[in-house]
Design an enzyme around this catalytic site. Structure first.
Site, PDB file in Angstrom:
ATOM      1  CG  ASP A 170      -1.876  -1.160   1.252  1.00 30.90           C
ATOM      2  OD1 ASP A 170      -1.763  -2.028   0.365  1.00 30.90           O
ATOM      3  OD2 ASP A 170      -2.708  -1.236   2.166  1.00 30.90           O
ATOM      4  CD  GLU A 412      -0.845  -6.023   9.139  1.00 30.35           C
ATOM      5  OE1 GLU A 412      -1.110  -5.505  10.248  1.00 30.35           O
ATOM      6  OE2 GLU A 412      -1.317  -5.599   8.061  1.00 30.35           O
TER       7      GLU A 412
HETATM    8  C1  GLC Z   1      -3.084  -4.309   3.766  1.00 29.20           C
HETATM    9  C2  GLC Z   1      -1.885  -4.830   2.970  1.00 29.20           C
HETATM   10  C3  GLC Z   1      -2.380  -5.703   1.823  1.00 29.20           C
HETATM   11  C4  GLC Z   1      -3.241  -6.822   2.407  1.00 29.20           C
HETATM   12  C5  GLC Z   1      -4.366  -6.274   3.284  1.00 29.20           C
HETATM   13  C6  GLC Z   1      -5.101  -7.363   4.039  1.00 29.20           C
HETATM   14  O1  GLC Z   1      -3.894  -3.489   2.993  1.00 29.20           O
HETATM   15  O2  GLC Z   1      -1.110  -3.793   2.477  1.00 29.20           O
HETATM   16  O3  GLC Z   1      -1.311  -6.231   1.093  1.00 29.20           O
HETATM   17  O4  GLC Z   1      -3.772  -7.580   1.376  1.00 29.20           O
HETATM   18  O5  GLC Z   1      -3.845  -5.391   4.238  1.00 29.20           O
HETATM   19  O6  GLC Z   1      -4.220  -8.111   4.807  1.00 29.20           O
END
Ligand code: GLC
Length: 443
Positions: A170, A412
């Site tokens: 992101d 995470e």
């Molecule tokens: C965040 C991460 C993305 C992932 C999502 C759900 O947006 O950047 O890569 O898919 O979270 O875990």
């Protein structure tokens, strides 16, 4: 915490069981309550080791969100009344291609599906594998066809992304830098004078779980929201989006994943004797050589590109290592990339691979995609290293990745400097990929 190897497996399996929502796995409860595209692919890669039926369901449930034009959305929203607002932000039903009665976003995420389908297939009997491939083949063909038909308008062999969320990384610095340079709506100047922080924080689900220093800034979040609003105004119709877009990317990670996915799709087609169209085959061939146009001979590195200015986004991040995963580069280039992994000033730290080199001005030990080590990108790099025969580097990275989960549990993301955990706890892809990496080391 500190687990031994047996414990790791039990803890990670429990996380995947707890995050199961009757058909698919959410990334983590509270913060990520929906189904995400590449998360489900990574999750299935772990699930296949202890429940192939659930691994198949995980991937098949992605197909329920597929748009009639072939797009697989990055999120399929849960139908609970309490997530009404999430669904309203996107309102996917405004596009006639969106699936009936299922709310999704209007954008995609890195195309990991073919890899996941093949990995799950490895755990099935030959007859089951045939059925499995036949079930997923049309989903994959329609998806790859859509990627090239809608996202490669100049026939470059590279597909473009309309929102940083599509890259899966992101707030990775190249995206943020490009957006700040090319996409500054009028309200960003107003924001400097308005004390809006408290109000914006109130609406952010992530800040209810994680300290704000570890996440995107409010300005970044608003800019990302602004891009969604613009896409929505064009009803996610690429013909209408392209002429007006201020920012479009040809993301390196996304394209490397697509190149490898193309090869998997070719293997699947061959295994079930269903030839791919000439159109797709030509596009796939072009993609392999197009990756060369992302090489910068002066910095001796691969970079993403701004689709509109056609300039490389010359900020080093872990994406620069992803061509290893594509398998489409020469051995000598692969060697140049591996050299970076050995560099103490950049990537070779206590708990590699940092999402941004530690000597970068962008580096923040705990800030989301601007420093921390993530298990999914480590997994991709490990596959790439093995593909080019760098087995000892792959082995080291497997060990340090497992160490993080053994020491702290499946968080995470982690600090690359001391391994301390951040972000959501009990995170599905970390759990799933730890199981997968553990299996690789235990024969
Ligand atoms: C965040 C991460 C993305 C992932 C999502 C759900 O947006 O950047 O890569 O898919 O979270 O875990």
């Amino acid at each position: 915490m500190n687990f031994d190897n047996t414990d790791i497996r039990t803890v990670c399996q429990k996380v995947l069981n707890d995050n199961w929502r009757w058909g698919y796995t959410i990334p983590s409860s509270g913060m990520y309550p929906h189904q995400w595209l590449w998360d489900s692919c990574f999750t299935a890669i772990g699930l296949r080791h202890f429940n192939t039926e659930r691994a198949r369901q995980e991937l098949m449930s992605l197909a329920r969100g597929q748009w009639r034009n072939g797009m697989l959305p990055n999120i399929i929203f849960a139908s609970d009344a309490r997530y009404h607002q999430d669904r309203e932000v996107w309102k996917s039903s405004i596009n006639p291609n969106s699936p009936n009665g299922i709310a999704t976003t209007g954008i995609t995420q890195p195309p990991m599906l073919a890899e996941a389908v093949v990995r799950v297939g490895e755990k099935l009997t030959p007859a089951e594998k045939q059925d499995w491939y036949k079930r997923m083949y049309p989903v994959l063909v329609d998806y790859h066809q859509w990627l090239y038909a809608e996202r490669d308008p100049h026939d470059e062999g590279l597909v473009l992304q309309v929102h940083p969320y599509e890259t899966g990384l992101d707030n990775t610095p190249p995206m943020i830098a490009e957006i700040f340079e090319h996409h500054q709506p009028w309200w960003t100047s107003v924001l400097r004078f308005v004390p809006a922080e408290k109000m914006i924080n109130f609406f952010r689900r992530d800040l209810k779980h994680i300290p704000s220093t570890d996440r995107m800034s409010n300005t970044e979040v608003l800019l990302y929201y602004d891009i969604i609003k613009r896409l929505k105004r064009k009803r996610y119709d690429i013909e209408r989006v392209l002429p007006h877009a201020k920012i479009l990317f040809e993301d390196l990670t996304f394209n490397c994943i697509l190149i490898r996915a193309n090869k998997h799709l070719q293997d699947i087609a061959q295994a079930i004797n269903r030839p791919l169209s000439l159109y797709l085959i030509e596009k796939m061939q072009k993609a392999e050589s197009a990756i060369d146009s992302l090489w910068d001979p002066y910095q001796e590195e691969y970079f993403s590109r701004n689709f509109i200015t056609h300039q490389h986004t010359k900020i080093t991040t872990l994406a620069c290592l992803m061509p290893l995963y594509s398998g489409a580069i020469r051995q000598e280039r692969a060697k140049a990339i591996v050299k970076k992994l050995h560099d103490h000033d950049t990537f070779d730290v206590s708990f590699p691979v940092p999402s941004v080199p530690v000597n970068s001005k962008w580096f923040h030990e705990h800030k989301y995609w601007q420093g921390p080590t993530w298990l999914n990108t480590n997994w991709l790099i490990i596959q790439g290293l093995k593909q080019y025969g760098f087995n000892s580097e792959a082995g080291r990275l497997i060990n340090s990745s497992l160490q993080l989960v053994r020491d702290h549990g499946p968080y995470e993301y982690f600090s690359p400097l001391d391994g301390s955990p951040s972000g959501a706890r009990n995170f599905s892809w970390t759990a799933a990929l730890a199981i997968d990496l553990f299996e690789e080391t235990s024969y």
